[in-house]
Design a protein around this motif. Structure first.
Motif: not given
Length: 124
Positions: A97-122
């Motif tokens: 996602r684009f954030l104007k503040d280059r020293n910021m990131c979030t772990m909430t929703q609001g992302y524009d682009y997503w990958g297809q997913g990768s399975q991790v099984t432990v």
């Protein structure tokens, strides 16, 4: 477009490295996050990294075990998963996602682009 790789099946205590390669010219200006979704559970934020690369955040459940990084020269974001536990089993997604503040990131929703997913099984 975000393409992930590196998932797999491992024993508890082992490690994996997830990669997310980003196509297009947005990479340098975007913050990235890793999310995961276990069966029957909601998707949760795991980690994020700012566009500057100087700021990272982690969910409490993975703090001290997972490491997020980015390589702007390769248009790639990585998530190193160490000391894996059975409860880390999930499909892992990278997102940008684009954030104007280059020293910021979030772990909430609001992302524009997503990958297809990768399975991790432990397994225990």
């Amino acid at each position: 477009r975000l393409v992930e790789s590196g998932g797999g099946s491992v024993q508890a205590g082992e490690s994996l490295r997830l990669s997310c390669v980003v196509s297009g010219r947005i990479f340098d200006f975007y913050a990235f996050g890793w999310f995961r979704q276990a069966p029957g559970k909601e998707r949760e934020g795991v980690s994020c990294i700012s566009s500057s690369g100087d700021v990272t955040n982690y969910a409490d459940s993975v703090k001290g075990r997972f490491i997020i990084s980015r390589d702007n020269a390769k248009n790639a974001v990585y998530l190193q998963l160490n000391s894996l536990k059975p409860e880390d089993t999930a499909v892992y997604y990278c997102a940008g996602r684009f954030l104007k503040d280059r020293n910021m990131c979030t772990m909430t929703q609001g992302y524009d682009y997503w990958g297809q997913g990768s399975q991790v099984t432990v397994s225990s």
